[in-house]
Design a protein around this motif. Sequence first.
Motif, short mmCIF file in Angstrom:
data_model
loop_
_atom_site.label_atom_id
_atom_site.label_comp_id
_atom_site.label_asym_id
_atom_site.label_seq_id
_atom_site.Cartn_x
_atom_site.Cartn_y
_atom_site.Cartn_z
N LEU A 10 0.88 -1.17 0.00
CA LEU A 10 0.00 0.00 0.00
C LEU A 10 0.91 1.21 0.00
CD1 LEU A 10 -2.73 1.39 0.17
CD2 LEU A 10 -2.66 1.13 2.66
N LEU A 11 0.85 1.99 -1.08
CA LEU A 11 1.78 3.09 -1.32
C LEU A 11 1.04 4.42 -1.15
CD1 LEU A 11 4.54 4.14 -2.28
CD2 LEU A 11 3.80 3.70 -4.63
N ALA A 12 1.44 5.18 -0.15
CA ALA A 12 0.74 6.42 0.20
C ALA A 12 1.55 7.64 -0.19
CB ALA A 12 0.44 6.44 1.69
N PRO A 13 0.89 8.77 -0.46
CA PRO A 13 1.59 10.00 -0.84
C PRO A 13 1.99 10.82 0.38
CG PRO A 13 -0.76 10.36 -0.95
CD PRO A 13 -0.58 8.94 -0.48
N ALA A 14 2.99 11.66 0.21
CA ALA A 14 3.38 12.59 1.28
C ALA A 14 3.99 13.83 0.67
CB ALA A 14 4.36 11.94 2.25
N ARG A 15 3.52 14.98 1.13
CA ARG A 15 4.12 16.24 0.67
C ARG A 15 5.25 16.66 1.58
NH1 ARG A 15 0.01 21.05 0.63
NH2 ARG A 15 1.91 22.09 -0.06
N ASN A 16 5.27 16.13 2.82
CA ASN A 16 6.31 16.51 3.79
C ASN A 16 6.42 15.42 4.84
OD1 ASN A 16 4.07 16.91 5.53
ND2 ASN A 16 3.96 19.07 5.01
N PHE A 17 7.29 15.65 5.83
CA PHE A 17 7.55 14.63 6.84
C PHE A 17 6.31 14.34 7.69
CE2 PHE A 17 9.21 13.34 11.09
CZ PHE A 17 9.72 12.10 10.70
N ASP A 18 5.49 15.35 7.97
CA ASP A 18 4.27 15.11 8.73
C ASP A 18 3.36 14.12 8.01
OD1 ASP A 18 5.01 16.79 10.78
OD2 ASP A 18 3.86 18.51 10.05
N CYS A 19 3.28 14.24 6.71
CA CYS A 19 2.47 13.31 5.92
C CYS A 19 3.10 11.92 5.88
CB CYS A 19 2.27 13.84 4.51
SG CYS A 19 1.25 15.34 4.43
N VAL A 20 4.42 11.86 5.87
CA VAL A 20 5.11 10.56 5.94
C VAL A 20 4.71 9.84 7.22
CG1 VAL A 20 7.35 9.40 6.15
CG2 VAL A 20 7.06 11.26 4.51
N ARG A 21 4.79 10.53 8.33
CA ARG A 21 4.42 9.94 9.61
C ARG A 21 2.97 9.48 9.61
NH1 ARG A 21 5.55 13.81 14.39
NH2 ARG A 21 4.78 11.98 15.49
N ALA A 22 2.08 10.31 9.07
CA ALA A 22 0.66 9.95 9.03
C ALA A 22 0.44 8.70 8.19
CB ALA A 22 -0.16 11.11 8.47
N ALA A 23 1.10 8.62 7.06
CA ALA A 23 0.95 7.46 6.17
C ALA A 23 1.43 6.18 6.84
CB ALA A 23 1.71 7.70 4.87
N ILE A 24 2.62 6.21 7.42
CA ILE A 24 3.18 5.02 8.05
C ILE A 24 2.34 4.60 9.25
CG2 ILE A 24 5.18 4.06 9.25
CD1 ILE A 24 5.67 4.47 6.28
N ARG A 25 1.98 5.57 10.07
CA ARG A 25 1.21 5.28 11.29
C ARG A 25 -0.13 4.63 10.95
NH1 ARG A 25 1.36 10.10 13.31
NH2 ARG A 25 -0.79 10.74 12.94
N HIS A 26 -0.70 5.00 9.81
CA HIS A 26 -2.03 4.50 9.46
C HIS A 26 -2.00 3.31 8.51
CE1 HIS A 26 -4.55 7.64 11.42
NE2 HIS A 26 -3.42 8.30 11.38
N GLY A 27 -0.83 2.71 8.30
CA GLY A 27 -0.81 1.42 7.63
C GLY A 27 -0.14 1.33 6.28
N ALA A 28 0.57 2.36 5.83
CA ALA A 28 1.24 2.28 4.53
C ALA A 28 2.44 1.35 4.59
CB ALA A 28 1.68 3.67 4.09
#
Length: 618
Positions: A10-28
């Motif tokens: 499951l490959l999620a997008p991120a515009r910045n580090f905050d989005c990276v954290r959100a993606a990983i934390r929620h299952g990416a």
Amino acid sequence: MTTDRSKIELLAPARNFDCVRAAIRHGADAVYIGAPQFSARGAAGNSIDDIRASAEYAHTYGARLHVALNTILFDNEVNAAKELAWQIYNAGTDVLIVQDMALLSSDMPPIELHASTQCDNQTPESVIFRQNLGFRQVVLARELSLSQIEQIARQTTVRLETFIHGALCVSYSGRCYMSLAQGGRSANRGLCAQPCRMAYDIIAADGSSLARSKHVLSLKDNCQKDNLAKLLDIGVSSFKIEGRLKDAAYVANITQFYHEKLESLLASRPHLSRLSSPIVSSSFTPNINKSFNRGFTDYFANGRHSDIWQPHTPKSIGEKIGTAQNVSRNSLSVQSNVVFNNGDGICYIGPDGRTGGMRINSSQGSRLIVPNVGGLRNGDVIYRNQDVAFENQLASDCTRRLIYLRAEVSFQPDILTLKITDNIGIETIANLTTDGQLAQNVSLAQSRFEQSLQKTGGTSYIFQEILFTDFSSDIFPFLTQSLLNDFRRKALTLHTENRLRHFAPTPHSLPDNSNVHVPDSHITAEQNVANKSARSFYLAHGATSVEQAYELSSKHIGQIVMTTKHCIMFSLGRCLRQHPAYAKLIPLKISNEYADYKVVPDCANCQMKIYYLGPKQR
């Protein structure tokens, strides 16, 4: 990473580090972000330091980081792009997503390469070509049907990536020059101004008006939630969410929604498994209707249908909640089971396509108090495009990505040993030299040790099992609480470092591809060759002619600036195949205050071509 299609990502997008954290934390299982330069989303670049931090955070959870370096390059940029690729590689990145073939050279870093959707990967032949060049994953064109994807999967072995959610480019990716022609901003250079989301008039060849001020090229958002099972079964291994310009709340909600969907589907497919073995603990229920969306479509996955566009507005409409009743100057009623909150955003689309929106000042049951209802009328359909309570819940950090641990504790003279094994089998051993003082109450001392291990708050670690081995029943060291806490922190730090080493990227060099030949010996301008290195690449792989990219020309009037599978005539219910009499209306002209375009259906290929006629005369 191998080309094993059984590992599902499951490959999620991120515009910045905050989005990276959100993606990983929620299952990416993986996250893709933009490079500092040369990214197809120019407004979503990340510094090398941010890329390094993102890679480390992803690797801590066994996830991977993809970095998009996927614009076309000019001659004076090729060396800079390669230097940047080395910096990205040295920052710990797992994957580079590329479009320009100048980056397939021996002086690139040994990093895994994925073929961007900008490469226009539509056919088995094009995917086989990328596979033979050494790409490890190919991002398929959004326009493909499930049967077309299945055909590609049967003829290839490379991992296949497909978009499952988010905004849709109306043009075939990599083949849109509308923004370039109209405003000098190339989509292939990461600078798209999105003229496709603007409103246009449609004028038929006979001068009649087919539509006024409608967003005729603006599509609904992609949603493949009902096709995930089929995509899994036909061989897709990477499921991509679009949205590198979206915020962390969007990333969190959409990622967790598809994480839960995939987990449910994989439970009945034991031959498949997740790439990063994500374990997510959450107290909220994701809902894709509550995040930015223009309405949803599965596009061409199950064949052509007319309801793929959103001609009324390019903005988010959100979730449908009812119809307006008892409309007055600053209030309305909505018969709905929805609980409204102060600050919620609502919008409407009237029968004639009128749109508008407003904030809720307060609610009294089904009666909503607003600043002004604008053009809202009784009977208009109401949508909620901002749910304050849902957004507050998302922001409350109510979701954790967990790593389960098993502990084995043993004690030999003056040495306490803690062996940690996580849920994927990575082992870490931590030793503590004691001062020789023994506990008077062994059972109590072991209980205190166990309680200390369980205090992992602030980390993602959870000890599921703690075993005491190799102990005499009456011997255990005496340890102060501070010593216990220090030892726990040391052991978990060691295990984190061990996981980072385990998930470090594997060097990957391209194979010898000198005998690989292009599927078509004529390389057109739509394959976006903008530098000498890319031109030499294609000639070396069997091309007999190579046209230069549109970006190298200043003459765009009269040129095709978009090829799209979306057909205005079909969506208007006037398909020329079904109703040949409508041929008299062709060519169409779409026009707004900025520019004019000619629209010509290409019925033989069931698509549409758009020509730039020039700027509006003022």
